[in-house]
Design a protein around this motif. Structure first.
Motif, PDB file in Angstrom:
ATOM      1  N   PRO A 139       0.801  -1.221   0.000  1.00 25.55           N
ATOM      2  CA  PRO A 139       0.000   0.000   0.000  1.00 25.55           C
ATOM      3  C   PRO A 139       0.835   1.273   0.000  1.00 25.55           C
ATOM      4  N   ARG A 140       2.052   1.222   0.490  1.00 27.42           N
ATOM      5  CA  ARG A 140       2.866   2.435   0.579  1.00 27.42           C
ATOM      6  C   ARG A 140       3.440   2.843  -0.783  1.00 27.42           C
ATOM      7  N   THR A 141       3.296   1.995  -1.784  1.00 24.03           N
ATOM      8  CA  THR A 141       3.813   2.327  -3.110  1.00 24.03           C
ATOM      9  C   THR A 141       2.711   2.822  -4.036  1.00 24.03           C
ATOM     10  N   LEU A 142       1.560   3.174  -3.504  1.00 29.56           N
ATOM     11  CA  LEU A 142       0.397   3.514  -4.321  1.00 29.56           C
ATOM     12  C   LEU A 142       0.689   4.675  -5.280  1.00 29.56           C
ATOM     13  N   VAL A 143       1.243   5.765  -4.778  1.00 32.45           N
ATOM     14  CA  VAL A 143       1.515   6.936  -5.614  1.00 32.45           C
ATOM     15  C   VAL A 143       2.541   6.595  -6.687  1.00 32.45           C
ATOM     16  N   ARG A 144       3.582   5.885  -6.292  1.00 33.12           N
ATOM     17  CA  ARG A 144       4.611   5.496  -7.263  1.00 33.12           C
ATOM     18  C   ARG A 144       4.035   4.576  -8.328  1.00 33.12           C
ATOM     19  N   ASP A 145       3.130   3.679  -7.929  1.00 33.60           N
ATOM     20  CA  ASP A 145       2.489   2.779  -8.881  1.00 33.60           C
ATOM     21  C   ASP A 145       1.653   3.546  -9.899  1.00 33.60           C
ATOM     22  N   VAL A 146       0.916   4.541  -9.423  1.00 31.38           N
ATOM     23  CA  VAL A 146       0.066   5.333 -10.317  1.00 31.38           C
ATOM     24  C   VAL A 146       0.910   6.064 -11.349  1.00 31.38           C
ATOM     25  N   PHE A 147       1.986   6.700 -10.902  1.00 32.32           N
ATOM     26  CA  PHE A 147       2.826   7.442 -11.837  1.00 32.32           C
ATOM     27  C   PHE A 147       3.566   6.507 -12.795  1.00 32.32           C
ATOM     28  N   SER A 148       3.939   5.328 -12.338  1.00 37.42           N
ATOM     29  CA  SER A 148       4.551   4.345 -13.236  1.00 37.42           C
ATOM     30  C   SER A 148       3.561   3.909 -14.302  1.00 37.42           C
ATOM     31  N   GLY A 149       2.292   3.724 -13.894  1.00 36.48           N
ATOM     32  CA  GLY A 149       1.263   3.358 -14.854  1.00 36.48           C
ATOM     33  C   GLY A 149       1.002   4.458 -15.872  1.00 36.48           C
ATOM     34  N   LEU A 150       0.971   5.699 -15.419  1.00 34.85           N
ATOM     35  CA  LEU A 150       0.758   6.820 -16.339  1.00 34.85           C
ATOM     36  C   LEU A 150       1.921   6.956 -17.309  1.00 34.85           C
ATOM     37  N   PHE A 151       3.136   6.740 -16.829  1.00 33.47           N
ATOM     38  CA  PHE A 151       4.296   6.761 -17.722  1.00 33.47           C
ATOM     39  C   PHE A 151       4.174   5.669 -18.786  1.00 33.47           C
ATOM     40  N   THR A 152       3.752   4.484 -18.378  1.00 28.74           N
ATOM     41  CA  THR A 152       3.569   3.370 -19.315  1.00 28.74           C
ATOM     42  C   THR A 152       2.563   3.734 -20.395  1.00 28.74           C
ATOM     43  N   LEU A 153       1.476   4.365 -19.991  1.00 31.28           N
ATOM     44  CA  LEU A 153       0.416   4.746 -20.927  1.00 31.28           C
ATOM     45  C   LEU A 153       0.925   5.773 -21.943  1.00 31.28           C
ATOM     46  N   VAL A 154       1.650   6.769 -21.469  1.00 35.03           N
ATOM     47  CA  VAL A 154       2.155   7.809 -22.369  1.00 35.03           C
ATOM     48  C   VAL A 154       3.254   7.256 -23.271  1.00 35.03           C
TER      49      VAL A 154
END
Length: 305
Positions: A139-154
């Motif tokens: 759970p503590r990696t939630l923000v990092r996970d979101v930004f990693s996912g957005l980077f993947t999408l872009v």
């Protein structure tokens, strides 16, 4: 000499030739970083599929782009997971498809709206995972996970969608063909010059196989192919081909180095092993993704899209 001695001599000769061939192939693979036979074979198969989809039906090409984007998104999401970042594979694929579909049906505006909608979808998907205890592992990696996912999408879906935009322009299928042709020429030129002449490392910490001699060979071949494509396929002046060659030289090389840096940071050698001799699909798309943006920019300046 008896018959058995003669057979033994022929067998020994064949074994010697095979050992020499294997040793030569091993030296080439060690220097180039790939199995040449498998690389050429799988490259020809993909080229046939690409040409058929591009010139038979534009919708079929869009489907091919969507399929490649989906696979590449899964590969990159899986690579992020090996580094402890939980990027939702289903969520990122759905978001990527929204971007590609938006680009195909509604052009640049649809692509941008699709990126926004896909980003919201991916973010909500990851947040829902965080609310379900059985799905959540860190759970503590939630923000990092979101930004990693957005980077993947872009990085994958958004950049790839520029090829779909390029297809919609005047002689769009030939512009996409030219894009791929010049990108391949950069790869071939760098490979040939690097294997035969390469001595001075370009970026040893990021990509040990890249050399300045390979870069020079890539520049020469890219400009030549760019001029040929411009004159005979795009019906543009020769200088447009020079511009295309130089733009793609920079974008393709930069894309290759970017993916190498991503893999190095994530601690993976290849994104996957699905393509013999090439690694993963993203390993083959790394040069094409930023180059699609560059070629689209050239076409936009010329007013053909």
């Amino acid at each position: 000499m008896s018959g058995s001695e003669r057979r033994d001599e022929i067998r020994a000769h064949l074994e010697s030739k095979r050992a020499q061939l294997e040793a030569t192939n091993a030296r080439i693979e060690a220097r180039a970083g790939r199995n040449l036979v498998f690389a050429i074979g799988s490259g020809l198969i993909f080229a046939a599929i690409f040409i058929a989809s591009l010139f038979l039906l534009k919708g079929l090409f869009a489907v091919l782009v969507a399929a490649l984007v989906s696979i590449a998104l899964v590969e990159l999401a899986a690579a992020f997971r090996t580094a402890g970042r939980r990027v939702p594979r289903v969520g990122v694929v759905l978001g990527g498809l929204v971007v590609v579909v938006g680009a195909y049906f509604w052009g640049a505006e649809g692509m941008l709206l699709g990126l926004f909608a896909g980003s919201v979808l991916l973010t909500l998907w990851r947040l829902v995972e965080g609310l379900v205890p059985s799905w959540e592992t860190a759970p503590r990696t939630l923000v990092r996970d979101v930004f990693s996912g957005l980077f993947t999408l872009v990085y994958v879906a958004f950049l790839a969608s520029f090829a779909v935009l390029l297809l919609s322009g005047e002689r769009g299928e030939w512009w996409v063909f030219g894009l791929v042709a010049v990108v391949v020429s950069v790869d071939v030129g760098a490979y040939a010059a690097g294997v035969t002449l390469g001595k001075h490392k370009m970026t040893p910490r990021i990509s040990p196989n890249k050399t300045w001699e390979g870069f020079a060979g890539a520049a020469l071949v890219a400009v030549i192919v760019g001029v040929v494509v411009s004159l005979f396929a795009l019906r543009q002046p020769w200088w447009v081909g020079v511009v295309l060659g130089l733009v793609v030289l920079l974008t393709a090389t930069g894309g290759d180095l970017t993916e190498s840096l991503i893999k190095r940071n994530l601690g993976v050698k290849d994104m996957s092993s699905w393509i013999p001799g090439h690694g993963g699909f993203l390993d083959r798309l790394d040069s094409l993704l930023p180059s699609a943006v560059g070629v689209y920019g050239v076409a936009l300046v010329l007013g053909v899209v």
